[in-house]
Design an enzyme around this catalytic site. Structure first.
Site, short mmCIF file in Angstrom:
data_model
loop_
_atom_site.label_atom_id
_atom_site.label_comp_id
_atom_site.label_asym_id
_atom_site.label_seq_id
_atom_site.Cartn_x
_atom_site.Cartn_y
_atom_site.Cartn_z
N GLY A 19 -33.84 -55.37 78.70
CA GLY A 19 -34.70 -56.39 78.07
C GLY A 19 -36.07 -55.85 78.29
CB THR A 20 -37.16 -53.23 76.81
OG1 THR A 20 -36.16 -52.79 77.68
CG2 THR A 20 -38.15 -52.14 76.55
#
Lengths: 218, 246
Positions: A19-20
């Site tokens: 999750g970036t």
């Protein structure tokens, strides 16, 4: 009223995602890539210092987002293909070649894979370039953002981007964008990694959390 | 033991003759000499050098597109001697083997492992009846981070070995004797001395005074571990140094 919680902690059965926030921007003479460093499995952070900027070749890097394993595997396979290709051709590969190789894998296995790689680098023919390969499309853009954190900064990047920024301005732009996204997205955080690529080569940098710029929360 | 046992096929495919020889493999060695070129490799103290002739048989040919020196990985280079098409096929295979190793094991292959792999592949051709051995010989060079400068050679028989110096091709016997004599006293082999010894070896056995356009020189050194070929100007500098010493 609600269902009872399961016996095992949730994060054990969650897929490991990066999750970036990832971002890449081209400037006159090169590109700057940036990423955060958080890897989550559900609500648990399994790695807080992962470098999501992966080299595909000396002057071509890609930024990983989505499923950690899928993204890493694509990057490793394309690195292998580019090794053979560049040695056979006898010169540094084009950024477009690297992006096409990534796109071909993303498209062919789009049902099985869940990863988005932004490919950026420098080559002799067209200088600095940034390509998106989301869902198997291939598109060159002046800059690109990706990952879950990107939704929080679309307004910022759209308003603040100017054509013809210098290297330093582009690096500041990337750091600011990353900081803002990491500040609002629960799945992004940690340190900021930067890679600046130009004719001379690629220079990696890590900016720890306390050296990131502060905004409204100072 | 009768000669009729193999019905004379032992000369046509890779099966044993009654005397225990593989004629096809021996013919492959003859094919290497057929090309008419000779190549020399010498391992110095901090470098390895390979030199080969550059013959452009036809005036219409573009000399810049012909080469017998190939880069297999950024740090491993090779010179091919023999049948040109077979050479290119072996180079292509070596490049793929090296890239696959890096992908599978996560680190770059070393010259000795790559040579071993190419030799093992060549050995398969000496057992398969349906494929002939390749008529070319590969000399590999690299700087190994642990072992220092390396010089390896593999041939159509599937034999490979590391060398201090070696020669392959039409005049290999003469060249090998020359190298043996020169290296007997274990001289100091700096980069310049190694390059000049390799060029002198070729000049001497071929009785030719080379121009820089008639030679190809490939080098790896501890200062520059990436394989590179010398430009015509750099070769000229060495040729001048050789002439001045004589």
């Amino acid at each position: 009223m609600l269902g009872e919680s399961s016996i095992q902690p949730e994060w054990l059965s969650e897929e490991v995602k990066t999750g970036t926030t990832i971002i890449a921007i081209g400037y006159e003479g090169g590109v700057v890539l940036g990423s955060d460093s958080r890897v989550s499995a559900g609500a648990s952070v399994v790695n807080r210092v992962m470098n999501k900027l992966s080299p595909l070749h000396d002057k071509i890097y890609c930024a990983l987002s989505g499923s950690a394993a899928d993204a890493q595997t694509i990057a490793e396979i394309v690195n292998y293909q580019l090794d053979v290709h560049s040695i056979e051709v006898g010169e540094d590969p084009l950024v477009r070649s690297a992006a096409t190789l990534v796109k071909n894998i993303s498209y062919k296995y789009k049902e099985e894979l869940s990863a988005h790689l932004i490919v950026a680098g420098w080559d002799r023919r067209a200088g600095g370039q940034v390509y998106v390969t989301l869902d198997g499309l291939l598109s060159m853009q002046p800059f690109a953002v990706g990952g879950s954190g990107s939704s929080y900064i679309y307004g910022f990047v759209d308003a603040e981007y100017r054509k013809g920024m210098t290297k330093k301005e582009s690096q500041e732009f990337v750091v600011n964008a990353l900081t803002l996204a990491m500040g609002r997205d629960g799945s992004s955080g940690g340190v900021a990694y930067l890679v600046t690529i130009d004719q001379e080569g690629a220079v990696e940098r890590c900016i720890p959390g306390n050296e990131l710029p502060t905004f409204f929360d100072q | 033991m009768s000669r009729g046992a193999n019905a004379g096929f032992d000369r046509h495919i890779t099966i044993f003759s009654p005397e225990g020889r593989l004629y096809q493999v021996e013919y492959a060695f003859k094919a290497i000499a057929q090309s008419g070129l000779t190549s020399v490799g010498i391992r110095g103290t901090d470098c390895t050098v390979i030199v080969t002739q550059k013959k452009v048989p036809d005036k219409l040919l573009d000399a810049s597109t012909i080469t017998n020196m190939f880069r297999l990985t950024p740090r491993i280079g090779c010179v091919m001697t023999g049948h040109y098409a077979d050479s290119r096929s072996q180079v292509h295979r070596a490049r793929i083997e090296a890239a696959e190793w890096k992908y599978k094991f996560g680190y770059e292959i070393t010259a000795d492992m790559l040579c071993r792999r190419m030799a093992d592949i060549s050995q398969v051709y000496t057992q398969n009846a349906e494929m002939r051995p390749l008529g070319c010989c590969m000399i590999l060079v690299a700087i190994d981070p642990q072992l220092g400068p390396l010089l390896y050679k593999c041939d159509p028989a599937g034999y490979f070995c590391g060398f201090r110096a070696t020669a392959v091709g039409a005049k290999q016997t003469e060249a090998n004797s020359y190298l043996e004599k020169k290296l007997k006293k274990r001289p100091e082999l700096t980069f310049d001395r190694t390059v000049e010894m390799a060029i002198s070896c070729l000049s001497s056995v071929l009785s030719l005074d080379f121009k820089s356009s008639e030679l190809e020189v490939g080098v790896v050194s501890k200062e520059n571990p990436k394989f590179r070929t010398l430009t015509a100007e750099e070769i000229e500098v060495h040729l001048v140094a050789i002439a001045e010493r004589e």
